[in-house]
Design a protein around this motif. Structure first.
Motif, short mmCIF file in Angstrom:
data_model
loop_
_atom_site.label_atom_id
_atom_site.label_comp_id
_atom_site.label_asym_id
_atom_site.label_seq_id
_atom_site.Cartn_x
_atom_site.Cartn_y
_atom_site.Cartn_z
N LEU A 103 41.17 37.14 31.76
CA LEU A 103 41.04 36.44 33.04
C LEU A 103 41.92 37.09 34.10
O LEU A 103 41.50 37.34 35.23
N LEU A 104 43.13 37.36 33.70
CA LEU A 104 44.09 37.97 34.62
C LEU A 104 43.61 39.36 35.04
O LEU A 104 43.71 39.76 36.20
N GLU A 105 43.10 40.05 34.05
CA GLU A 105 42.59 41.39 34.28
C GLU A 105 41.43 41.37 35.28
O GLU A 105 41.34 42.20 36.17
N LEU A 106 40.57 40.40 35.11
CA LEU A 106 39.43 40.25 36.03
C LEU A 106 39.92 40.12 37.47
O LEU A 106 39.38 40.72 38.39
N SER A 107 40.97 39.32 37.61
CA SER A 107 41.45 39.02 38.96
C SER A 107 41.84 40.30 39.68
O SER A 107 41.79 40.36 40.91
N GLN A 108 42.21 41.29 38.92
CA GLN A 108 42.68 42.52 39.56
C GLN A 108 41.54 43.27 40.24
O GLN A 108 41.79 44.16 41.04
N LYS A 109 40.36 42.94 39.85
CA LYS A 109 39.22 43.63 40.49
C LYS A 109 38.47 42.69 41.44
O LYS A 109 37.36 42.98 41.85
N GLY A 110 39.11 41.58 41.72
CA GLY A 110 38.42 40.57 42.52
C GLY A 110 38.65 40.70 44.02
O GLY A 110 39.55 41.40 44.48
N ASP A 111 37.83 39.99 44.73
CA ASP A 111 37.98 39.88 46.19
C ASP A 111 37.82 38.40 46.53
O ASP A 111 36.73 37.84 46.45
N ASN A 112 38.91 37.78 46.89
CA ASN A 112 38.86 36.33 47.06
C ASN A 112 38.13 35.88 48.32
O ASN A 112 37.81 34.71 48.49
N ARG A 113 37.85 36.85 49.20
CA ARG A 113 37.20 36.45 50.46
C ARG A 113 35.78 35.93 50.23
O ARG A 113 35.21 35.25 51.08
N THR A 114 35.22 36.27 49.09
CA THR A 114 33.88 35.74 48.82
C THR A 114 33.95 34.28 48.40
O THR A 114 32.93 33.57 48.41
N MET A 115 35.11 33.82 48.04
CA MET A 115 35.27 32.44 47.57
C MET A 115 36.01 31.58 48.60
O MET A 115 35.65 30.44 48.85
N ASP A 116 37.11 32.17 49.11
CA ASP A 116 38.00 31.38 49.96
C ASP A 116 37.52 31.35 51.40
O ASP A 116 37.01 32.33 51.94
N MET A 117 37.72 30.23 52.02
CA MET A 117 37.43 30.10 53.44
C MET A 117 38.70 30.49 54.20
O MET A 117 39.76 29.87 54.01
#
Ligand SMILES: Nc1ncnc2c1ncn2[C@@H]1O[C@H](COP(=O)(O)OP(=O)(O)OP(=O)(O)O)[C@@H](O)[C@H]1O
Ligand SMILES: CC(C)(CO)[C@@H](O)C(=O)NCCC(=O)O
Ligand SMILES: [Mn+2]
Length: 903
Positions: free
Chosen positions: A327-341
């Motif tokens: 899960l933590l590893e996934l976060s490293q490739k994430g972009d929160n702007r698609t989720m967060d307002m």
């Protein structure tokens, strides 16, 4: 005549060494020439070269890497005297020592629960944390020496203890709470519930045993422990333990705390006298916030149910991840702007600057997911994970800040396994604290983040007496992965591990453990084992590294980035078992190096000495207890055989010539250093005699650094001025064989003859061919057979109690000589960090007025610029061109004789 380039295979002596020596002497003239030749002939006799070739590979880079650490003496003005103690961790049980007295002073009674103090647990909602202690091997053999040293130096443990201090290591291991059976298997197979496999009574399971435990699971699983292991859990309060653990770490462990901002990790040295008050935020499944104002003085002021369990639980549901690390590893490739307002999403791309919010600030975590017609599947798991991580980290940071504000606390330490050493998590928390406090409060993290409670529980064993002692005596070593399974520390053939050890395979960790050894690969299995959560070994994330986790600080570990081929195996007869351990060692060691390449500060600030120690620790972890043992023995024997003749020759000289010859001898003998690439290379070329010749040639003065005349003046005085002899000299010795026997021992003898007490200071643990404190008494005893001065001094120093037959009247003789003693330095590395030495050495240093540091590791790589309050002589031959250029603007094989009078 002997051809200088021959390999001497035909010259393997069949006669005794002394005869051979005389022959050689006839051929070569000088005693020293003959000494060297015989010495080398004897080395060759035992297929030494082959072995050396093999072992040399492992050591090739040792001191070559030589940037030289910062000098490691205590800061100027602080002499060695002040030094703390080294790695002995006293776990002896005072109350059960009485009846056994002298003979087996450390005996542990099987029916006492005392042995159990080797293990403590913190059973949390998510993870079980274990802290356990394992004793250093071969300890008892050294007990005699220690005892006599203690008597001599008046070393006492205070009122609490009247028995030898044991050495050992603290291990840190964790398991998932839902897989508690694996934890029970682990404890059982290592016999941790009855004192460990190293216990003198491994077969005795104490049905009345008690293990200290904290966390909710200490209550919840008490029956299970009783049932499965026959032990009771002695419950310690969770908050008490967290605080005790945090206080201990912050006071005792160097570089425990660090800040982490924008990818930059910075260690903070906490002044133990200026620690309180602080806010401790433990982020476990849930979060506790504790105001700590002193040892045992605290108040839990707040908490939040949005914690590590929230991230892992929600994250698992939303992403289908199988492990926390995934899960933590996934976060490293994430972009929160698609989720967060973001504020910008709401304000049409603009900042809301009036209230200090930029367009990129998250206005609402996960807020974007309401406005789009998307289902969970339409979102990237990477983005979900990152958004969740940010939400929770930021929230915790904010609540922590508010509580710090409430109680005017400037420092906030974050612990708990949620942090997992993860750069992004730490950065987010730090940002929140920094942002809300306008830089007033500071977020700091702890390397032992998740083990605070378990450590606290471990320290709550009253009979340990660990409290303040440990603060002074515990020293960090390196983490090593060891194969472990099925009740044997050595483990079964590694190939079998997958079948046999599905559950119980585990990595044992030492001090200075990995926060999240993502790059540490398991020494054995290729498929990750379900179930264990060893700190790294089996939690290898699917993808490697990431930009998020980079630490920019550059530590040049490239110089050691040599993966030793495992011919240390040869030192153990090349058995299959040795081979497997060798392979495992290679894996573990290279994994550590890879980890360090990626994150140089992973284990705290490292210097060369630490790196060298890491390799030695790693070898030990895989049961290569002393890869150089046989070489050392052979070298010692060969050197001892010719020592008497050398002494005779020395005795025929006048004082001045003798002193010079002695110093030359030390410098020349220092060439035989199996950590030196140059030396090993010379061996490979089969030009042993050249080593010797060159070494002798280099003895011509002036040396590159040559303070001999000043030293001589101090020793012998001048015509008009007599000088008093030194009261006590500490001689830091280096290599086995010629170095100690033909170099340092004769020098020690000279000092003794002049009335100076001599303390030989040697390594506690094996490293390369360095002589250890445990080996020295035998060497001295052997030398003493042929030398009255050494014999009387060694007797006076209590070194010959066993070795000499006629000991009954030794007390009478004692008065006729100053003592020769041996103390251990607390190190297992060719370098020495004088800030952290054994209590023996610290005690011996009190009355010392002369210190002699010998060898590259001790006198050059470390301590060349160390200032001492007493006279100091630093002697070494530089066997590394680059280092020679850098340190002394000289050349390889130059000699250093640096003398600095007391400052
Ligand atoms: N391998 C792992 N498996 C599960 N959780 C992990 C792992 N590594 C890190 N974590 C994180 O660490 C958290 C647990 O931290 P910690 O062990 O400090 O708490 P705990 O003692 O189990 O919980 P509590 O103190 O609330 O009872 C998990 O909730 C998760 O967020
Ligand atoms: C319940 C504990 C103390 C167990 O470790 C921990 O999970 C926690 O502090 N939870 C947060 C509870 C709260 O204060 O809201
Ligand atoms: Mn906990």
């Amino acid at each position: 005549m002997v051809d200088a380039n021959s390999k001497f295979t035909c010259l393997v002596p069949r006669t005794g060494p002394v005869t051979k020596f005389r022959e050689c002497r006839r051929q070569f003239g000088g005693v020293r020439e003959a000494v060297w030749l015989v010495l080398n002939l004897y080395k060759m006799a035992g297929s030494f070269e082959k072995e050396q070739e093999v072992l040399g590979i492992i050591e090739e880079k040792k001191l070559e890497s030589g940037e030289g650490d910062r000098d490691m003496a205590p800061a100027a003005g602080n002499s060695i005297h002040r030094s703390g103690s080294r790695p002995q961790l006293d776990v002896s049980k005072a109350e059960i020592q009485g009846n056994v007295e002298e003979k087996y002073p450390t005996i542990l009674l099987p029916n006492q629960s005392d042995d159990l103090s080797h293990l403590a647990l913190d059973i949390g909602g998510s993870l079980i944390k274990l802290v356990y202690f394992s004793r250093r091997e071969n300890q008892s053999a050294d007990d005699k020496r220690k005892k006599s040293v203690k008597e001599r130096l008046g070393l006492s443990n205070g009122n609490r203890r009247s028995f030898p201090i044991l050495g050992g290591r603290l291990h840190f291991v964790k398991f998932e709470t839902r897989k508690i059976n694996e934890c029970l298997d682990f404890i059982h197979s290592k016999q941790l519930h009855c004192g460990g496999l190293e216990s003198r009574y491994p077969d005795v399971t104490d049905q009345n045993g008690i293990i200290k435990a904290t966390g909710g699971g200490a209550y919840k699983y008490a029956d299970l422990f009783k049932e499965r292991l026959g032990v009771s859990l002695d419950k310690e309060d969770e908050m008490d333990c967290l605080v005790a653990g945090a206080n201990f770490l912050l006071k005792a462990i160097r570089h425990e705390a660090f800040t982490h901002m924008e990818g930059q990790k910075e260690f903070v040295q906490i002044d133990p006298n200026d620690l309180f008050p602080y806010l401790l935020v433990n982020i476990g499944s849930g979060v506790s916030m504790i105001k700590v104002v002193g040892d045992g003085k605290f108040e839990r002021i707040s908490g939040t149910n949005v914690g590590g369990g929230t991230y892992w639980g929600l994250g698992r549901l939303l992403t289908k991840c199988k492990s926390f690390d995934e899960l933590l590893e996934l976060s490293q490739k994430g972009d929160n702007r698609t989720m967060d307002m973001l504020v910008g999403d709401i304000y049409g791309g603009l900042d809301y600057s009036k209230i200090g919010l930029s367009a990129s600030t998250i206005a609402s975590s996960f807020g974007k997911t309401i406005s789009e017609k998307k289902e969970l599947e339409d979102y990237r798991p990477e983005d979900i994970s990152l958004s969740l991580l940010r939400m929770i980290s930021y929230n915790i940071g904010q609540i922590a800040y508010l509580n710090a504000l409430r109680f005017r606390l400037k420092r906030i330490f974050f612990g708990g396994f949620f942090i997992r050493g993860h750069a992004y998590t730490m950065d987010t928390i730090s940002f929140a604290v920094q942002f809300w406090s306008n830089g007033e409060a500071q977020a700091m993290f702890l390397r032992h983040e998740g083990f605070l409670g378990a450590l606290g529980a471990f320290m709550s064993y009253e009979k340990h007496g660990l409290d303040d002692l440990m603060v002074h005596q515990l020293v960090e070593r390196f983490p090593m992965g060891a194969p472990y399974t099925g009740g044997k520390i050595h483990g079964p053939p590694l190939g079998d591990l997958n079948e046999k050890a599905k559950v119980s395979l585990q990595i044992s960790w030492m001090e200075k453990f990995l926060q999240k050894g993502t790059e540490i690969t398991a020494p054995v299995p290729t498929t990750p084992l379900a179930g264990t959560t060893g700190l790294g070994g089996f939690e290898v994330p699917l993808s490697k590294g990431s930009t998020l986790r980079s630490d920019a600080s550059a530590l040049n570990v490239g110089v050691l980035h040599l993966v030793p081929t495992l011919e240390a195996v040869a030192s153990e007869g090349g058995t299959d078992d040795a081979q497997r351990r060798g392979d495992a060692f290679a894996h573990a060691f290279s994994a550590h190096l890879a980890r360090l390449m990626e994150e140089p500060a992973a284990y705290g600030k490292l210097g060369l000495a630490n790196l060298l120690e890491m390799r030695e620790e790693c070898l030990r972890e895989f049961q290569f207890v002393d890869a150089y043992r046989s070489i050392k023995q052979r070298e010692n024997e060969a050197s001892l055989a010719v020592l008497p003749d050398l002494l005779v020759e020395l005795d025929s000289m006048d004082e001045e010539t003798r002193l010079l010859t002695l110093i030359e001898g030390v410098l020349a003998a220092n060439i035989f250093d199996w950590g030196s690439r140059a030396c090993v290379d010379l061996y490979h070329k089969g030009t042993i005699i050249e080593i010797y010749r060159m070494s002798r040639n280099k003895m011509r003065r002036p040396w590159r650094v040559d303070d001999f005349d000043i030293f001589k003046e101090r020793m012998l005085g001048t015509r008009d001025k007599k000088m008093p002899h030194h009261k006590r000299a500490l001689l830091f010795v280096d290599n086995s064989g010629a170095d100690i026997v033909l170099g340092m021992l004769p020098l020690a003898r000279e000092l003794l003859r002049r009335g100076t007490e001599v303390v030989l200071v040697a390594n506690s643990l094996p490293a390369l061919n360095d002589v250890t404190a445990m080996e020295l008494p035998d060497i001295v005893a052997e030398a003493a057979k042929h030398c009255d001065i050494l014999r009387r001094a060694a007797e006076a120093g209590g070194l010959l109690v066993d070795a000499m037959i006629n000991t009954s009247d030794s007390s009478k003789q004692n008065s006729s000589s100053v003592p020769l003693m041996v103390v251990e330095n607390g190190c297992g590395s060719p370098c020495i960090d004088l800030r952290q030495v054994s209590s023996e050495l610290a005690a011996a240093a009190k009355d010392a007025d002369l210190i002699i540091l010998e060898g590259m590791g001790r006198a050059l790589h470390t301590n060349l610029n160390a200032r001492f309050k007493c006279d100091a002589l630093k002697l070494a031959m530089v066997k590394n061109q680059r280092l020679a250029e850098k340190l002394i603007k000289g050349n390889i094989y130059d000699c250093i004789c640096k003398y600095e009078p007391a400052s």
